[in-house]
Design a protein around this motif. Structure first.
Motif, PDB file in Angstrom:
ATOM      1  N   LEU A 106     -21.005 -55.094  17.792  1.00  0.00           N
ATOM      2  CA  LEU A 106     -20.463 -55.403  16.476  1.00  0.00           C
ATOM      3  C   LEU A 106     -20.621 -54.202  15.560  1.00  0.00           C
ATOM      4  O   LEU A 106     -21.628 -53.488  15.630  1.00  0.00           O
ATOM      5  CB  LEU A 106     -21.165 -56.605  15.847  1.00  0.00           C
ATOM      6  CG  LEU A 106     -20.900 -58.002  16.410  1.00  0.00           C
ATOM      7  CD1 LEU A 106     -21.745 -59.032  15.665  1.00  0.00           C
ATOM      8  CD2 LEU A 106     -19.433 -58.367  16.301  1.00  0.00           C
ATOM      9  N   THR A 107     -19.641 -53.981  14.715  1.00  0.00           N
ATOM     10  CA  THR A 107     -19.805 -53.009  13.645  1.00  0.00           C
ATOM     11  C   THR A 107     -20.522 -53.682  12.478  1.00  0.00           C
ATOM     12  O   THR A 107     -20.672 -54.918  12.443  1.00  0.00           O
ATOM     13  CB  THR A 107     -18.445 -52.490  13.175  1.00  0.00           C
ATOM     14  OG1 THR A 107     -17.696 -53.578  12.596  1.00  0.00           O
ATOM     15  CG2 THR A 107     -17.665 -51.892  14.330  1.00  0.00           C
ATOM     16  N   GLU A 109     -19.541 -53.978   9.408  1.00  0.00           N
ATOM     17  CA  GLU A 109     -18.630 -54.816   8.629  1.00  0.00           C
ATOM     18  C   GLU A 109     -18.383 -56.148   9.318  1.00  0.00           C
ATOM     19  O   GLU A 109     -18.366 -57.204   8.674  1.00  0.00           O
ATOM     20  CB  GLU A 109     -17.308 -54.079   8.428  1.00  0.00           C
ATOM     21  CG  GLU A 109     -16.319 -54.846   7.550  1.00  0.00           C
ATOM     22  CD  GLU A 109     -15.032 -54.069   7.323  1.00  0.00           C
ATOM     23  OE1 GLU A 109     -14.142 -54.600   6.639  1.00  0.00           O
ATOM     24  OE2 GLU A 109     -14.940 -52.940   7.842  1.00  0.00           O
ATOM     25  N   GLN A 110     -18.225 -56.122  10.635  1.00  0.00           N
ATOM     26  CA  GLN A 110     -18.041 -57.359  11.384  1.00  0.00           C
ATOM     27  C   GLN A 110     -19.287 -58.236  11.303  1.00  0.00           C
ATOM     28  O   GLN A 110     -19.192 -59.464  11.172  1.00  0.00           O
ATOM     29  CB  GLN A 110     -17.714 -57.041  12.844  1.00  0.00           C
ATOM     30  CG  GLN A 110     -16.364 -56.399  13.051  1.00  0.00           C
ATOM     31  CD  GLN A 110     -16.159 -55.932  14.484  1.00  0.00           C
ATOM     32  OE1 GLN A 110     -17.117 -55.737  15.232  1.00  0.00           O
ATOM     33  NE2 GLN A 110     -14.892 -55.747  14.874  1.00  0.00           N
ATOM     34  N   ALA A 111     -20.454 -57.598  11.381  1.00  0.00           N
ATOM     35  CA  ALA A 111     -21.698 -58.359  11.301  1.00  0.00           C
ATOM     36  C   ALA A 111     -21.861 -59.017   9.931  1.00  0.00           C
ATOM     37  O   ALA A 111     -22.283 -60.169   9.835  1.00  0.00           O
ATOM     38  CB  ALA A 111     -22.885 -57.441  11.590  1.00  0.00           C
ATOM     39  N   ASN A 113     -19.476 -59.904   7.842  1.00  0.00           N
ATOM     40  CA  ASN A 113     -18.535 -61.022   7.753  1.00  0.00           C
ATOM     41  C   ASN A 113     -19.012 -62.217   8.564  1.00  0.00           C
ATOM     42  O   ASN A 113     -18.869 -63.372   8.137  1.00  0.00           O
ATOM     43  CB  ASN A 113     -17.149 -60.588   8.243  1.00  0.00           C
ATOM     44  CG  ASN A 113     -16.495 -59.573   7.319  1.00  0.00           C
ATOM     45  OD1 ASN A 113     -16.773 -59.553   6.119  1.00  0.00           O
ATOM     46  ND2 ASN A 113     -15.644 -58.725   7.868  1.00  0.00           N
ATOM     47  N   ARG A 114     -19.586 -61.928   9.729  1.00  0.00           N
ATOM     48  CA  ARG A 114     -20.098 -63.009  10.572  1.00  0.00           C
ATOM     49  C   ARG A 114     -21.269 -63.717   9.895  1.00  0.00           C
ATOM     50  O   ARG A 114     -21.368 -64.956   9.930  1.00  0.00           O
ATOM     51  CB  ARG A 114     -20.529 -62.441  11.920  1.00  0.00           C
ATOM     52  CG  ARG A 114     -21.127 -63.459  12.885  1.00  0.00           C
ATOM     53  CD  ARG A 114     -20.189 -64.602  13.143  1.00  0.00           C
ATOM     54  NE  ARG A 114     -20.771 -65.553  14.085  1.00  0.00           N
ATOM     55  CZ  ARG A 114     -20.446 -66.840  14.131  1.00  0.00           C
ATOM     56  NH1 ARG A 114     -19.547 -67.337  13.275  1.00  0.00           N
ATOM     57  NH2 ARG A 114     -21.014 -67.637  15.011  1.00  0.00           N
ATOM     58  N   GLU A 117     -19.998 -66.016   7.270  1.00  0.00           N
ATOM     59  CA  GLU A 117     -19.465 -67.238   7.875  1.00  0.00           C
ATOM     60  C   GLU A 117     -20.596 -68.192   8.261  1.00  0.00           C
ATOM     61  O   GLU A 117     -20.485 -69.407   8.056  1.00  0.00           O
ATOM     62  CB  GLU A 117     -18.643 -66.883   9.113  1.00  0.00           C
ATOM     63  CG  GLU A 117     -17.353 -66.125   8.816  1.00  0.00           C
ATOM     64  CD  GLU A 117     -16.634 -65.707  10.087  1.00  0.00           C
ATOM     65  OE1 GLU A 117     -17.162 -66.006  11.186  1.00  0.00           O
ATOM     66  OE2 GLU A 117     -15.556 -65.083   9.984  1.00  0.00           O
TER      67      GLU A 117
END
Length: 260
Positions: A106-107, A109-111, A113-114, A117
């Motif tokens: 994961l990058t 930014e993805q982390a 966002n996750r 969520e």
């Protein structure tokens, strides 16, 4: 900008230090709110920071707040924890995000966002399922404490109605320990009523089995584990919280027994 990850030179897609701090604090906040142990929260935040080439990070975690800082770069940031619950599934999900960050799956930014969520998601079971589970577990606890099968149904009813009172009073009246007191009072009254009319036989076994869903087992466990890990402030505060909850439960039963 690059950093080393597993011996490889990887592009740093999340170079801003304050954003790394935000990521660490959000992960720690979710875990602490959902019943994670203090040392697990600190370890997760430290590992996330180290993933982005920041090995010298410091965190101080208590049940009501988190302080996180990085040496020589940014001021320490504080985040307040006002409400706590038990949702170990979210703790597991945050640990999974941390592991994927460390492995490069994961990058940042993805982390982030996750994690947002996960924070907004509601994984709790519906109220009716919680009530059914509390009812059945009350009867099972009765048998575990060597009760009689004739008291199984009274324990199921008393435990279920007591848990209903606990849930709805806690939602309406935000006063700590009051919902536990009223729930145990209702359990004691129902158990006494069943024994009085001849449906139940062992008052003590019915009461013990019915109040078990209210006992703060996770809080007691985390308090002991934090004390063993050297987190004295968190361990003592969680222990005091569990002690006061147990006192509220015991006081409700004591009122009924006194009149009985």
């Amino acid at each position: 900008m690059y950093y080393c990850l597993g011996g490889k030179r990887v592009e740093n897609r999340f170079p801003q230090t304050y954003e790394v701090i935000e990521l660490c604090l959000l992960a720690g906040k979710i875990m602490l709110q959902c019943g994670g142990e203090t040392y697990r929260v600190e370890d997760t935040m430290t590992r996330i920071a180290a993933t982005f080439g920041i090995p010298q990070s410091h965190s101080y975690v208590t049940p009501t707040g988190i302080i996180f800082s990085i040496d020589g770069t940014e001021p320490a940031k504080f985040i307040r924890i006002s409400e706590r619950t038990t949702d170990l599934y979210k703790v597991t999900l945050v640990n999974g995000v941390s592991r994927k960050l460390s492995s490069g799956e994961l990058t940042a930014e993805q982390a982030l966002n996750r994690l947002k969520e996960i924070q907004d998601a509601d994984f709790t079971f519906p109220i009716y399922q919680q009530i059914i589970a509390a009812s059945i577990s009350s009867g099972c606890f009765l048998m575990m404490f060597l009760g009689q099968w004739s008291d199984f149904i009274p324990a199921v009813i008393a435990g279920g109605l007591g848990f209903v009172c606990f849930v709805y009073i806690h939602q309406i009246l935000k006063v700590r320990f009051f919902s536990e007191f009223v729930a145990s009072l209702v359990i004691g009254l129902i158990a006494f009523l069943f024994v009085k009319i001849g449906v139940g036989t062992q008052l003590d076994k019915i009461i013990i089995g019915s109040v078990m869903p209210l006992v703060p087992g996770l809080l007691i466990t985390n308090a002991v584990r934090d004390l063993m890990a050297g987190h004295l402030v968190s361990g003592l505060s969680k222990g005091a919280d569990a002690f006061l909850t147990a006192c509220a439960i015991g006081t409700g039963i004591a009122v009924v027994v006194a009149f009985y």
